[in-house]
Structure formats: C-alpha cells, structure tokens
Design a protein around this motif. Sequence first.
Motif, PDB file in Angstrom:
ATOM      1  N   GLU A 185      20.990  35.214  91.975  1.00 21.43           N
ATOM      2  CA  GLU A 185      20.313  36.512  91.518  1.00 21.43           C
ATOM      3  C   GLU A 185      19.471  35.776  90.072  1.00 21.43           C
ATOM      4  OE1 GLU A 185      20.545  39.173  92.997  1.00 21.43           O
ATOM      5  OE2 GLU A 185      22.431  38.837  93.572  1.00 21.43           O
ATOM      6  N   ALA A 186      19.908  34.634  89.586  1.00 23.43           N
ATOM      7  CA  ALA A 186      18.710  34.276  88.074  1.00 23.43           C
ATOM      8  C   ALA A 186      19.353  32.785  87.900  1.00 23.43           C
ATOM      9  CB  ALA A 186      19.195  35.040  87.314  1.00 23.43           C
ATOM     10  N   GLY A 187      18.289  32.306  87.147  1.00 24.84           N
ATOM     11  CA  GLY A 187      18.723  30.418  86.663  1.00 24.84           C
ATOM     12  C   GLY A 187      17.504  29.747  86.823  1.00 24.84           C
ATOM     13  N   GLU A 188      18.129  28.876  85.989  1.00 25.80           N
ATOM     14  CA  GLU A 188      17.275  27.975  85.028  1.00 25.80           C
ATOM     15  C   GLU A 188      17.083  26.713  85.430  1.00 25.80           C
ATOM     16  OE1 GLU A 188      17.031  28.995  81.081  1.00 25.80           O
ATOM     17  OE2 GLU A 188      15.131  28.627  80.504  1.00 25.80           O
ATOM     18  N   ALA A 189      16.241  25.666  85.836  1.00 28.13           N
ATOM     19  CA  ALA A 189      16.895  24.022  85.488  1.00 28.13           C
ATOM     20  C   ALA A 189      16.177  23.850  83.965  1.00 28.13           C
ATOM     21  CB  ALA A 189      16.658  23.260  86.725  1.00 28.13           C
ATOM     22  N   HIS A 190      16.506  23.056  83.516  1.00 30.43           N
ATOM     23  CA  HIS A 190      16.020  22.121  82.020  1.00 30.43           C
ATOM     24  C   HIS A 190      15.698  21.342  82.539  1.00 30.43           C
ATOM     25  CE1 HIS A 190      17.917  25.514  80.165  1.00 30.43           C
ATOM     26  NE2 HIS A 190      19.399  25.516  80.689  1.00 30.43           N
ATOM     27  N   PRO A 191      14.418  20.449  81.449  1.00 33.30           N
ATOM     28  CA  PRO A 191      13.672  19.765  82.239  1.00 33.30           C
ATOM     29  C   PRO A 191      14.857  18.094  82.752  1.00 33.30           C
ATOM     30  CG  PRO A 191      13.587  20.548  79.720  1.00 33.30           C
ATOM     31  CD  PRO A 191      14.886  21.207  80.302  1.00 33.30           C
ATOM     32  N   ALA A 192      13.840  17.559  83.191  1.00 29.75           N
ATOM     33  CA  ALA A 192      13.947  16.416  84.446  1.00 29.75           C
ATOM     34  C   ALA A 192      14.981  15.128  83.374  1.00 29.75           C
ATOM     35  CB  ALA A 192      12.894  16.000  84.796  1.00 29.75           C
ATOM     36  N   GLN A 193      14.183  15.385  81.714  1.00 28.06           N
ATOM     37  CA  GLN A 193      15.081  13.759  81.017  1.00 28.06           C
ATOM     38  C   GLN A 193      16.495  14.275  81.091  1.00 28.06           C
ATOM     39  OE1 GLN A 193      12.752  16.194  79.827  1.00 28.06           O
ATOM     40  NE2 GLN A 193      12.729  16.541  77.626  1.00 28.06           N
TER      41      GLN A 193
END
Length: 161
Positions: free
Chosen positions: A135-143
């Motif tokens: 329903e919701a989510g986030e991926a943080h920066p690739a490093q």
Amino acid sequence: METETFTSIMGAFPAGVAVITTVDERGQPKGLTTTAVSSVSAEPPLLLVCVARTSRTLPALQHTQRFVVNFIESGFEEICTLFASRAEDKFEGLAWDSSHGGLPYLPEHTVAWAECEVEREIEAGDHVIFIGRIEAGEAHPAQKQPVVYFRREYGIVGPRP
Ligand SMILES: Cc1cc2nc3c(=O)[nH]c(=O)nc-3n(C[C@H](O)[C@H](O)[C@H](O)COP(=O)(O)O)c2cc1C
C-alpha cells in the motif's frame, strides 16, 4: 530429508534480511527477522513472507492483517539479531516510527520498506505464507547497502572483484 540438509541447501542461497513489523490486538508493536520474503507481482504490487507457526508475532499478523517489511541496511545487524530473538519487547530502547497506516516501522535502519495489507494467508508445512498487497513504501538512495544472510552469517553485497 534431515532439517540440517534443508537448511544447508537454503543457506547456500543468499537472501536479504527483512524485519517484519506489526501490532498485536492490544496495539503493542511486534516483529521478527525474516529472509523468506519474495516479490510476487508488480500489478497489483504483491510480495510474500513466510512466518513459522511457532513465531510469537504470527498471532499479531493474523489479527491485524497488516505489516511492514523493513529491508535492513548494512551496519544494523544487531537489529536483525534482536528481532530474531524471543525478547518480550523488542522495541524497547529502539528508535522506531509509526507509519501513515499506524504500524511500527524502522525507516532509519532500512534500504527500503513496504507497508502491506494481507491479501491471502496460505498454510504451508510449518510456516504460514502471507501474500501482502503493498500500500505504501520507499526505497532509499542506492548507496545504502542491505544486510544479506548467506551460510548462516550476515554479509554484504559487493561488486565482483
Ligand atoms: C537471518 C534470519 C532469518 C530468518 N528468517 C525467518 C523467516 O523467514 N521466517 C520465520 O518465521 N523466521 C525466520 N527467522 C527466525 C525468527 O526470526 C525467530 O524465530 C524469532 O525468534 C521469531 O520471533 P517471534 O517469535 O517474536 O515472532 C530468521 C532468523 C534469522 C536470524
């Protein structure tokens, strides 16, 4: 097959480590460390997680029918160890947040997180498979690097030498 052989086979398959968080019927935060997490479908967005029948988080998941998958960032292995324990209150003294949906989650300690609603529960051997709709989510920066589990040890993902 001996359980030992099964775990050796599956231990040869590296897996990211995710802490599943939810609340029980009294609103108390609950959670456990997992590697049995997989992407299922993009449309609709589905994932699955397999939870042992012996897990003390299982009744909370079955009651609340919602959970967050916290994909843990390298450097926070002690959180994986904590949530793999049978500690009564794993959230005590931990910096955790509340998601928009009101679930406890650990965005500061993750490379990505996904909040899910249970779409289906499937009994499979000594585990219960939860298929969750994201329903919701986030991926943080690739490093940011994830914690991986391989041959019973925590490790990191790196480029080929
Ligand atoms: C790296 C790692 C991966 C794990 N993966 C799973 C899993 O996918 N499913 C599961 O039910 N337990 C898994 N476990 C075991 C649980 O984290 C452990 O049994 C924990 O004590 C359960 O907590 P609970 O009883 O409070 O729910 C894993 C443990 C470790 C260390």
